[in-house]
Scaffold this motif. Structure first.
Motif, PDB file in Angstrom:
ATOM      1  N   ILE A   4       0.858  -1.186   0.000  1.00 40.12           N
ATOM      2  CA  ILE A   4       0.000   0.000   0.000  1.00 40.12           C
ATOM      3  C   ILE A   4       0.890   1.230   0.000  1.00 40.12           C
ATOM      4  O   ILE A   4       1.991   1.220   0.541  1.00 40.12           O
ATOM      5  N   GLU A   5       0.395   2.274  -0.650  1.00 36.59           N
ATOM      6  CA  GLU A   5       1.148   3.523  -0.778  1.00 36.59           C
ATOM      7  C   GLU A   5       0.197   4.689  -0.524  1.00 36.59           C
ATOM      8  O   GLU A   5      -0.918   4.724  -1.056  1.00 36.59           O
ATOM      9  N   LYS A   6       0.640   5.641   0.306  1.00 37.24           N
ATOM     10  CA  LYS A   6      -0.173   6.823   0.581  1.00 37.24           C
ATOM     11  C   LYS A   6      -0.601   7.498  -0.711  1.00 37.24           C
ATOM     12  O   LYS A   6       0.156   7.549  -1.673  1.00 37.24           O
ATOM     13  N   TYR A 100      -5.810  -9.947  -4.451  1.00 38.28           N
ATOM     14  CA  TYR A 100      -5.437  -8.601  -4.014  1.00 38.28           C
ATOM     15  C   TYR A 100      -6.284  -8.099  -2.840  1.00 38.28           C
ATOM     16  O   TYR A 100      -5.782  -7.400  -1.960  1.00 38.28           O
ATOM     17  N   GLY A 101      -7.562  -8.462  -2.812  1.00 34.24           N
ATOM     18  CA  GLY A 101      -8.411  -8.043  -1.697  1.00 34.24           C
ATOM     19  C   GLY A 101      -7.909  -8.615  -0.383  1.00 34.24           C
ATOM     20  O   GLY A 101      -7.786  -7.902   0.613  1.00 34.24           O
ATOM     21  N   LYS A 106      -4.988  -7.746   4.814  1.00 35.92           N
ATOM     22  CA  LYS A 106      -3.858  -8.071   5.698  1.00 35.92           C
ATOM     23  C   LYS A 106      -2.969  -6.845   5.896  1.00 35.92           C
ATOM     24  O   LYS A 106      -2.572  -6.533   7.027  1.00 35.92           O
ATOM     25  N   LEU A 107      -2.655  -6.136   4.813  1.00 39.75           N
ATOM     26  CA  LEU A 107      -1.830  -4.932   4.932  1.00 39.75           C
ATOM     27  C   LEU A 107      -2.531  -3.858   5.763  1.00 39.75           C
ATOM     28  O   LEU A 107      -1.891  -3.166   6.558  1.00 39.75           O
ATOM     29  N   ALA A 108      -3.838  -3.728   5.597  1.00 43.52           N
ATOM     30  CA  ALA A 108      -4.600  -2.752   6.379  1.00 43.52           C
ATOM     31  C   ALA A 108      -4.527  -3.094   7.861  1.00 43.52           C
ATOM     32  O   ALA A 108      -4.275  -2.216   8.703  1.00 43.52           O
TER      33      ALA A 108
END
Length: 160
Positions: A4-6, A100-101, A106-108
């Motif tokens: 993830i990227e801002k 991807y979801g 997981k990243l969230a």
């Protein structure tokens, strides 16, 4: 590798161009709307973290995390106070059903567990009850429904 990227001035337009299938448009707000909501939450003394979801250099989706409530939120659900929420998740129609979801959730959760706004007991989210794919995805991470709704959306929570 999924990351993830801002959202910044450098990537905002490519994220805004991402779309879900026509049949899914009632399940999630357009990314431009979400980015505007992030801005208004922040200017209303709230917290919002909008991210692009990337596979290498390819934008495949959008994710937004929130915390607590902002000054303009009328009738927030009780769970929103002092807790994190997975506010938005969308994967572009071209990249759906490729994992991807699941990677994005997981990243969230990894980001949320750093407690960037302070400690919280729960992460919560809401989804349209007829969005079976979202329900299954969130259940796979341990989210469970509370029986409460945010507007017409079902609320589910995960103890952090």
């Amino acid at each position: 590798m999924v990351r993830i990227e801002k959202i910044t001035g450098k990537n905002v337009w490519e994220i805004i161009e991402l779309r879900v299938k026509n049949s899914q448009q009632t399940f999630v707000a357009a990314n431009m709307t979400s980015i505007v909501e992030a801005y208004t939450a922040i200017t209303g003394n709230g917290y919002a973290f909008p991210f692009g979801i990337y596979d290498g250099n390819i934008a495949v989706g959008f994710l937004m995390i929130g915390y607590d409530v902002d000054d303009d939120w009328e009738n927030p659900p009780q769970i929103a106070k002092n807790n994190y929420n997975l506010w938005r998740l969308m994967i572009d129609e071209r990249y759906q059903h490729k994992g991807y979801g699941k990677a994005a959730v997981k990243l969230a959760l990894d980001f949320i567990k750093t407690m960037p706004c302070g400690k919280a007991e729960y992460c919560w989210l809401s989804y349209e009850p007829e969005n079976i794919h979202a329900k299954e995805l969130y259940h796979s991470f341990g989210f469970s429904e509370t029986g409460e709704f945010d507007g017409e959306e079902q609320i589910a929570v995960l103890k952090l």
